[in-house]
Design a protein around this motif. Structure first.
Motif, PDB file in Angstrom:
ATOM      1  N   SER A 125       0.826  -1.215   0.000  1.00  0.00           N
ATOM      2  CA  SER A 125       0.000   0.000   0.000  1.00  0.00           C
ATOM      3  C   SER A 125       0.854   1.256   0.000  1.00  0.00           C
ATOM      4  O   SER A 125       0.579   2.207  -0.736  1.00  0.00           O
ATOM      5  N   THR A 126       1.897   1.258   0.829  1.00  0.00           N
ATOM      6  CA  THR A 126       2.785   2.412   0.906  1.00  0.00           C
ATOM      7  C   THR A 126       3.485   2.648  -0.426  1.00  0.00           C
ATOM      8  O   THR A 126       3.579   3.789  -0.904  1.00  0.00           O
ATOM      9  N   LEU A 127       3.972   1.575  -1.038  1.00  0.00           N
ATOM     10  CA  LEU A 127       4.658   1.686  -2.316  1.00  0.00           C
ATOM     11  C   LEU A 127       3.738   2.267  -3.381  1.00  0.00           C
ATOM     12  O   LEU A 127       4.140   3.143  -4.158  1.00  0.00           O
ATOM     13  N   LEU A 128       2.495   1.810  -3.407  1.00  0.00           N
ATOM     14  CA  LEU A 128       1.542   2.316  -4.390  1.00  0.00           C
ATOM     15  C   LEU A 128       1.276   3.801  -4.185  1.00  0.00           C
ATOM     16  O   LEU A 128       1.337   4.583  -5.137  1.00  0.00           O
ATOM     17  N   SER A 129       1.017   4.211  -2.947  1.00  0.00           N
ATOM     18  CA  SER A 129       0.709   5.625  -2.711  1.00  0.00           C
ATOM     19  C   SER A 129       1.943   6.520  -2.894  1.00  0.00           C
ATOM     20  O   SER A 129       1.812   7.664  -3.328  1.00  0.00           O
ATOM     21  N   ALA A 130       3.132   5.998  -2.593  1.00  0.00           N
ATOM     22  CA  ALA A 130       4.349   6.814  -2.693  1.00  0.00           C
ATOM     23  C   ALA A 130       4.887   6.907  -4.113  1.00  0.00           C
ATOM     24  O   ALA A 130       5.472   7.925  -4.491  1.00  0.00           O
ATOM     25  N   THR A 131       4.710   5.833  -4.903  1.00  0.00           N
ATOM     26  CA  THR A 131       5.331   5.804  -6.231  1.00  0.00           C
ATOM     27  C   THR A 131       4.334   5.656  -7.381  1.00  0.00           C
ATOM     28  O   THR A 131       4.683   5.913  -8.525  1.00  0.00           O
ATOM     29  N   GLY A 132       3.141   5.163  -7.071  1.00  0.00           N
ATOM     30  CA  GLY A 132       2.165   4.906  -8.126  1.00  0.00           C
ATOM     31  C   GLY A 132       2.468   3.647  -8.921  1.00  0.00           C
ATOM     32  O   GLY A 132       1.815   3.366  -9.923  1.00  0.00           O
ATOM     33  N   ASP A 133       3.444   2.859  -8.469  1.00  0.00           N
ATOM     34  CA  ASP A 133       3.839   1.646  -9.186  1.00  0.00           C
ATOM     35  C   ASP A 133       2.863   0.513  -8.876  1.00  0.00           C
ATOM     36  O   ASP A 133       2.987  -0.205  -7.889  1.00  0.00           O
ATOM     37  N   GLU A 134       1.867   0.379  -9.751  1.00  0.00           N
ATOM     38  CA  GLU A 134       0.829  -0.630  -9.553  1.00  0.00           C
ATOM     39  C   GLU A 134       1.360  -2.053  -9.693  1.00  0.00           C
ATOM     40  O   GLU A 134       0.903  -2.960  -9.008  1.00  0.00           O
ATOM     41  N   PHE A 135       2.318  -2.259 -10.590  1.00  0.00           N
ATOM     42  CA  PHE A 135       2.856  -3.600 -10.796  1.00  0.00           C
ATOM     43  C   PHE A 135       3.532  -4.121  -9.527  1.00  0.00           C
ATOM     44  O   PHE A 135       3.230  -5.216  -9.065  1.00  0.00           O
ATOM     45  N   MET A 136       4.468  -3.338  -8.967  1.00  0.00           N
ATOM     46  CA  MET A 136       5.176  -3.794  -7.767  1.00  0.00           C
ATOM     47  C   MET A 136       4.214  -3.991  -6.602  1.00  0.00           C
ATOM     48  O   MET A 136       4.299  -4.978  -5.878  1.00  0.00           O
ATOM     49  N   SER A 137       3.285  -3.055  -6.427  1.00  0.00           N
ATOM     50  CA  SER A 137       2.309  -3.162  -5.345  1.00  0.00           C
ATOM     51  C   SER A 137       1.463  -4.420  -5.497  1.00  0.00           C
ATOM     52  O   SER A 137       1.225  -5.154  -4.534  1.00  0.00           O
ATOM     53  N   SER A 138       1.035  -4.690  -6.710  1.00  0.00           N
ATOM     54  CA  SER A 138       0.223  -5.871  -6.989  1.00  0.00           C
ATOM     55  C   SER A 138       0.998  -7.166  -6.742  1.00  0.00           C
ATOM     56  O   SER A 138       0.465  -8.128  -6.179  1.00  0.00           O
ATOM     57  N   GLU A 139       2.250  -7.194  -7.147  1.00  0.00           N
ATOM     58  CA  GLU A 139       3.077  -8.390  -6.940  1.00  0.00           C
ATOM     59  C   GLU A 139       3.279  -8.669  -5.445  1.00  0.00           C
ATOM     60  O   GLU A 139       3.221  -9.824  -5.009  1.00  0.00           O
ATOM     61  N   ILE A 140       3.507  -7.635  -4.669  1.00  0.00           N
ATOM     62  CA  ILE A 140       3.661  -7.817  -3.220  1.00  0.00           C
ATOM     63  C   ILE A 140       2.340  -8.294  -2.614  1.00  0.00           C
ATOM     64  O   ILE A 140       2.320  -9.205  -1.784  1.00  0.00           O
ATOM     65  N   SER A 141       1.236  -7.700  -3.047  1.00  0.00           N
ATOM     66  CA  SER A 141      -0.077  -8.116  -2.551  1.00  0.00           C
ATOM     67  C   SER A 141      -0.378  -9.568  -2.920  1.00  0.00           C
ATOM     68  O   SER A 141      -0.931 -10.322  -2.107  1.00  0.00           O
ATOM     69  N   ASN A 142      -0.004  -9.969  -4.136  1.00  0.00           N
ATOM     70  CA  ASN A 142      -0.196 -11.364  -4.555  1.00  0.00           C
ATOM     71  C   ASN A 142       0.609 -12.321  -3.679  1.00  0.00           C
ATOM     72  O   ASN A 142       0.130 -13.398  -3.313  1.00  0.00           O
ATOM     73  N   LEU A 143       1.829 -11.928  -3.340  1.00  0.00           N
ATOM     74  CA  LEU A 143       2.645 -12.743  -2.444  1.00  0.00           C
ATOM     75  C   LEU A 143       1.966 -12.879  -1.083  1.00  0.00           C
ATOM     76  O   LEU A 143       1.917 -13.978  -0.515  1.00  0.00           O
ATOM     77  N   CYS A 144       1.416 -11.792  -0.582  1.00  0.00           N
ATOM     78  CA  CYS A 144       0.701 -11.847   0.702  1.00  0.00           C
ATOM     79  C   CYS A 144      -0.460 -12.834   0.634  1.00  0.00           C
ATOM     80  O   CYS A 144      -0.675 -13.623   1.573  1.00  0.00           O
ATOM     81  N   GLU A 145      -1.207 -12.796  -0.455  1.00  0.00           N
ATOM     82  CA  GLU A 145      -2.330 -13.722  -0.610  1.00  0.00           C
ATOM     83  C   GLU A 145      -1.845 -15.173  -0.609  1.00  0.00           C
ATOM     84  O   GLU A 145      -2.467 -16.048   0.007  1.00  0.00           O
ATOM     85  N   LYS A 146      -0.735 -15.433  -1.290  1.00  0.00           N
ATOM     86  CA  LYS A 146      -0.162 -16.784  -1.306  1.00  0.00           C
ATOM     87  C   LYS A 146       0.263 -17.219   0.091  1.00  0.00           C
ATOM     88  O   LYS A 146       0.072 -18.370   0.489  1.00  0.00           O
ATOM     89  N   LEU A 147       0.851 -16.316   0.838  1.00  0.00           N
ATOM     90  CA  LEU A 147       1.305 -16.639   2.186  1.00  0.00           C
ATOM     91  C   LEU A 147       0.132 -16.883   3.136  1.00  0.00           C
ATOM     92  O   LEU A 147       0.183 -17.795   3.967  1.00  0.00           O
ATOM     93  N   VAL A 148      -0.928 -16.107   2.996  1.00  0.00           N
ATOM     94  CA  VAL A 148      -2.135 -16.334   3.805  1.00  0.00           C
ATOM     95  C   VAL A 148      -2.719 -17.698   3.469  1.00  0.00           C
ATOM     96  O   VAL A 148      -3.112 -18.463   4.363  1.00  0.00           O
ATOM     97  N   GLN A 149      -2.778 -18.036   2.190  1.00  0.00           N
ATOM     98  CA  GLN A 149      -3.262 -19.355   1.753  1.00  0.00           C
ATOM     99  C   GLN A 149      -2.400 -20.468   2.358  1.00  0.00           C
ATOM    100  O   GLN A 149      -2.914 -21.454   2.863  1.00  0.00           O
ATOM    101  N   TYR A 150      -1.094 -20.292   2.303  1.00  0.00           N
ATOM    102  CA  TYR A 150      -0.158 -21.267   2.867  1.00  0.00           C
ATOM    103  C   TYR A 150      -0.431 -21.484   4.358  1.00  0.00           C
ATOM    104  O   TYR A 150      -0.500 -22.620   4.825  1.00  0.00           O
ATOM    105  N   LEU A 151      -0.613 -20.405   5.092  1.00  0.00           N
ATOM    106  CA  LEU A 151      -0.876 -20.527   6.525  1.00  0.00           C
ATOM    107  C   LEU A 151      -2.216 -21.188   6.813  1.00  0.00           C
ATOM    108  O   LEU A 151      -2.348 -21.943   7.769  1.00  0.00           O
ATOM    109  N   SER A 152      -3.208 -20.910   5.981  1.00  0.00           N
ATOM    110  CA  SER A 152      -4.535 -21.492   6.217  1.00  0.00           C
ATOM    111  C   SER A 152      -4.568 -22.987   5.915  1.00  0.00           C
ATOM    112  O   SER A 152      -5.426 -23.711   6.423  1.00  0.00           O
ATOM    113  N   GLU A 153      -3.636 -23.464   5.109  1.00  0.00           N
ATOM    114  CA  GLU A 153      -3.581 -24.897   4.764  1.00  0.00           C
ATOM    115  C   GLU A 153      -2.790 -25.717   5.763  1.00  0.00           C
ATOM    116  O   GLU A 153      -2.804 -26.929   5.707  1.00  0.00           O
ATOM    117  N   LYS A 154      -2.089 -25.057   6.651  1.00  0.00           N
ATOM    118  CA  LYS A 154      -1.263 -25.768   7.632  1.00  0.00           C
ATOM    119  C   LYS A 154      -2.091 -26.303   8.772  1.00  0.00           C
ATOM    120  O   LYS A 154      -3.036 -25.833   9.199  1.00  0.00           O
TER     121      LYS A 154
END
Length: 107
Positions: free
Chosen positions: A78-107
């Motif tokens: 979120s900070t990266l998006l608001s500070a730089t407007g770089d939607e790609f990097m922000s989206s990639e980090i958010s996607n990683l977070c979603e993967k990590l949440v999924q990983y934790l929920s499967e454990k």
């Protein structure tokens, strides 16, 4: 020029392991609050590197630590998006977070 203070107090045991962490921030209206973990990133302009201050109390469990770091990454997106407007990097980090949440929920 206006100044503001963020105060962090750490109580250590005999082995220098944090037992208690408390913080306060003048501008946030936050009076002394207890927490189990802090992570502060400081940009070193000369070295072009990040200095990290990571502390956690011995009563913070592993699941809380994992969630804390996922939340840090999500906040960075979120900070990266608001500070730089770089939607790609922000989206990639958010996607990683979603993967990590999924990983934790499967454990």
């Amino acid at each position: 020029m206006r100044k503001s203070k963020i105060k962090i107090e750490v109580t250590l045991d005999e082995q220098n392991i944090p037992e208690d962490i408390q913080w306060s921030a003048e501008d946030a209206g936050a009076e002394q609050q207890k927490t189990k973990s802090i992570s502060i990133g400081i940009w070193d302009e000369k070295k072009r590197d990040t200095l990290m201050l990571d502390l956690w109390t011995k009563d913070m469990n592993v699941d809380e630590m994992k969630q804390f770091h996922i939340n840090l990454l999500g906040s960075s997106a979120s900070t990266l998006l608001s500070a730089t407007g770089d939607e790609f990097m922000s989206s990639e980090i958010s996607n990683l977070c979603e993967k990590l949440v999924q990983y934790l929920s499967e454990k």
